[in-house]
Design a protein around this motif. Structure first.
Motif, short mmCIF file in Angstrom:
data_model
loop_
_atom_site.label_atom_id
_atom_site.label_comp_id
_atom_site.label_asym_id
_atom_site.label_seq_id
_atom_site.Cartn_x
_atom_site.Cartn_y
_atom_site.Cartn_z
N THR A 81 0.84 -1.19 0.00
CA THR A 81 0.00 0.00 0.00
C THR A 81 0.88 1.24 0.00
O THR A 81 1.90 1.29 0.70
CB THR A 81 -0.89 0.00 1.25
N ASP A 82 0.50 2.24 -0.78
CA ASP A 82 1.31 3.45 -0.87
C ASP A 82 1.38 4.12 0.51
O ASP A 82 0.35 4.47 1.10
CB ASP A 82 0.71 4.42 -1.89
N GLN A 83 2.60 4.34 0.99
CA GLN A 83 2.78 4.95 2.30
C GLN A 83 2.24 6.38 2.36
O GLN A 83 1.90 6.89 3.42
CB GLN A 83 4.28 4.94 2.66
N ARG A 84 2.13 7.03 1.20
CA ARG A 84 1.64 8.41 1.19
C ARG A 84 0.15 8.51 1.53
O ARG A 84 -0.35 9.60 1.80
CB ARG A 84 1.91 9.05 -0.17
N LEU A 85 -0.56 7.39 1.52
CA LEU A 85 -1.98 7.42 1.89
C LEU A 85 -2.18 7.88 3.32
O LEU A 85 -3.24 8.41 3.67
CB LEU A 85 -2.60 6.03 1.71
N LYS A 86 -1.17 7.72 4.16
CA LYS A 86 -1.27 8.10 5.56
C LYS A 86 -0.80 9.54 5.81
O LYS A 86 -0.84 10.02 6.93
CB LYS A 86 -0.48 7.13 6.43
N ASP A 87 -0.34 10.22 4.76
CA ASP A 87 0.09 11.60 4.92
C ASP A 87 -1.10 12.51 5.19
O ASP A 87 -2.23 12.21 4.75
CB ASP A 87 0.81 12.08 3.66
N PRO A 88 -0.91 13.60 5.91
CA PRO A 88 -2.02 14.54 6.15
C PRO A 88 -2.63 15.03 4.84
O PRO A 88 -1.91 15.35 3.89
CB PRO A 88 -1.35 15.69 6.90
N SER A 89 -3.94 15.07 4.80
CA SER A 89 -4.63 15.50 3.58
C SER A 89 -5.12 16.94 3.70
O SER A 89 -5.68 17.31 4.74
CB SER A 89 -5.83 14.59 3.30
N PRO A 90 -4.95 17.74 2.65
CA PRO A 90 -5.52 19.10 2.68
C PRO A 90 -6.98 19.13 2.25
O PRO A 90 -7.59 20.19 2.22
CB PRO A 90 -4.65 19.83 1.65
N TYR A 91 -7.56 17.94 1.92
CA TYR A 91 -8.84 17.90 1.23
C TYR A 91 -10.06 17.74 2.12
O TYR A 91 -11.16 17.65 1.62
CB TYR A 91 -8.84 16.76 0.22
N ILE A 92 -9.92 17.67 3.42
CA ILE A 92 -11.08 17.47 4.29
C ILE A 92 -11.94 18.73 4.24
O ILE A 92 -11.48 19.81 4.55
CB ILE A 92 -10.65 17.14 5.72
N ILE A 93 -13.20 18.58 3.85
CA ILE A 93 -14.02 19.75 3.53
C ILE A 93 -14.84 20.20 4.73
O ILE A 93 -15.03 19.46 5.70
CB ILE A 93 -14.95 19.47 2.34
N SER A 94 -15.34 21.43 4.65
CA SER A 94 -16.13 22.00 5.74
C SER A 94 -17.59 21.58 5.60
O SER A 94 -18.05 21.18 4.52
CB SER A 94 -16.02 23.52 5.73
N VAL A 95 -18.34 21.72 6.69
CA VAL A 95 -19.75 21.33 6.70
C VAL A 95 -20.58 22.10 5.66
O VAL A 95 -21.35 21.50 4.91
CB VAL A 95 -20.34 21.49 8.11
N PRO A 96 -20.45 23.44 5.55
CA PRO A 96 -21.26 24.15 4.55
C PRO A 96 -21.00 23.66 3.13
O PRO A 96 -21.94 23.52 2.33
CB PRO A 96 -20.83 25.62 4.73
N LEU A 97 -19.73 23.42 2.81
CA LEU A 97 -19.41 22.93 1.46
C LEU A 97 -20.04 21.56 1.23
O LEU A 97 -20.61 21.28 0.16
CB LEU A 97 -17.89 22.87 1.29
N ALA A 98 -19.95 20.69 2.24
CA ALA A 98 -20.52 19.34 2.10
C ALA A 98 -22.02 19.39 1.90
O ALA A 98 -22.58 18.69 1.05
CB ALA A 98 -20.17 18.51 3.34
N LYS A 99 -22.70 20.22 2.67
CA LYS A 99 -24.16 20.31 2.55
C LYS A 99 -24.57 20.77 1.15
O LYS A 99 -25.53 20.27 0.56
CB LYS A 99 -24.71 21.28 3.60
#
Length: 327
Positions: free
Chosen positions: A222-240
């Motif tokens: 498995t690519d070790q970079r999968l565990k790197d911090p992601s900048p992509y976690i979105i906010s609640v208003p955007l998700a809604k």
């Protein structure tokens, strides 16, 4: 995982690979059922692979055989290729890969069967491509993985700080080896109290996430970079806003022993968006489709499909206009 959940030999999947035209990335998959049957793309969770469906799909197909199911290994997982060094792992990239795969399959319309992270990808696709996604069945994922605005900003900055440190790291990352598949499976089974796995289920997943040398020493691929911090976690208003564009029938199967809301409480404030959303709670934990009463999960999904039938052959052959999210 009990012996009863192991797939019957008569339902062994076929290995398949796809080379994506846009990125030239090669993705691996397991293909089940009858080509020409109702098309279903099956997506797995974070750090898992297509083996997550190895208990569910034989039972599902024994009871509902007229389906063509492709269970994908996401990039960086299982036997799929890793992304290049400059590329990112995120929901958008996974969704783009799915679009390329179904286009290579020639599916103009299709259903999505997903677990955990695969559910985030599925909801995104359903919102963006309502004319193509006919159904979403999501096991242990009802909401996008969201944070508040402060959390989204924190994740962005943390990811950049990580990249700064990584770029100055003198030595390359090394991979740990294990004396056997059973040994690495034991580590995986014990790795998360919130998402526990039996040794049997962990071994099924890790078999596809590892390689062994001639002496039986096992290394995770498995690519070790999968565990790197992601900048992509979105906010609640955007998700809604994004998920409000889901129109297809949607079934969410939640485990009574699952811990997703405890881990990400903000998700409880984000609307799934689907007007046809049905939620069923079943006994089990996060991998209940693999590691608990699998037949009960299958029967719940099939009962819902009875109320929301899958595509028939003539419906699959009807051209679908290219439409999606309106800006």
């Amino acid at each position: 995982m009990s012996a009863n959940n192991r797939p019957p030999s008569s339902f062994a999947p076929r290995e398949r690979t796809f080379t994506l035209p846009a990125t030239k990335l090669t993705l691996a998959a397991q293909e089940w059922g009858v080509p020409g049957g109702s098309p279903i793309l099956a997506l797995h969770g974070y750090l898992d692979n297509s083996q997550t469906w190895s208990a569910f799909l034989p039972i599902f197909l024994a009871k509902n055989p007229n389906c063509h199911i492709v269970a994908l290994d996401f990039a960086g997982h299982g036997r799929s290729q890793h992304r290049s060094a400059e590329a990112q792992y995120g929901v958008f990239e996974y969704a783009r890969d799915v679009i390329e795969v179904v286009n290579l399959l020639g599916w103009s319309k299709f259903a999505l069967l997903a677990h955990s992270m695969g559910g985030y990808v599925s909801f995104t696709l359903a919102a963006a491509l309502p004319a193509r996604i006919t159904h979403v069945v999501s096991v242990e994922c009802m909401h996008p993985w969201v944070v508040d605005n402060a959390g989204a900003a924190k994740n962005l900055l943390r990811a950049l700080k990580f990249e700064d440190a990584a770029s100055r790291r003198a030595a390359p990352r090394t991979r740990k080896t294990y004396p056997s598949l059973a040994a690495i499976a034991a580590v995986r089974a014990a790795s998360s109290a919130a998402m526990p796995l039996s040794l049997g289920a962990a071994e099924l997943l890790m078999e596809r996430n590892t390689v062994a040398d001639t002496e039986g020493v096992v290394t995770a691929v498995t690519d070790q970079r999968l565990k790197d911090p992601s900048p992509y976690i979105i906010s609640v208003p955007l998700a809604k806003e994004a998920w409000s564009h889901i129109t297809c029938p949607t079934l969410v199967v939640l485990a009574t022993g699952g811990n997703l809301l405890a881990m990400w409480p903000e998700a409880g404030t984000a609307s799934n968006g689907s007007p046809g959303l049905v939620v069923k709670e079943l006994p089990g934990k996060h991998h209940l489709h693999l590691d608990d009463d699998v037949e009960l999960v299958v029967d719940t999904v099939l009962q819902w499909f009875g109320e929301h039938p899958l595509l028939r052959k003539r419906e699959m052959e009807t051209p679908t206009p290219v439409v999606g999210y309106k800006l």
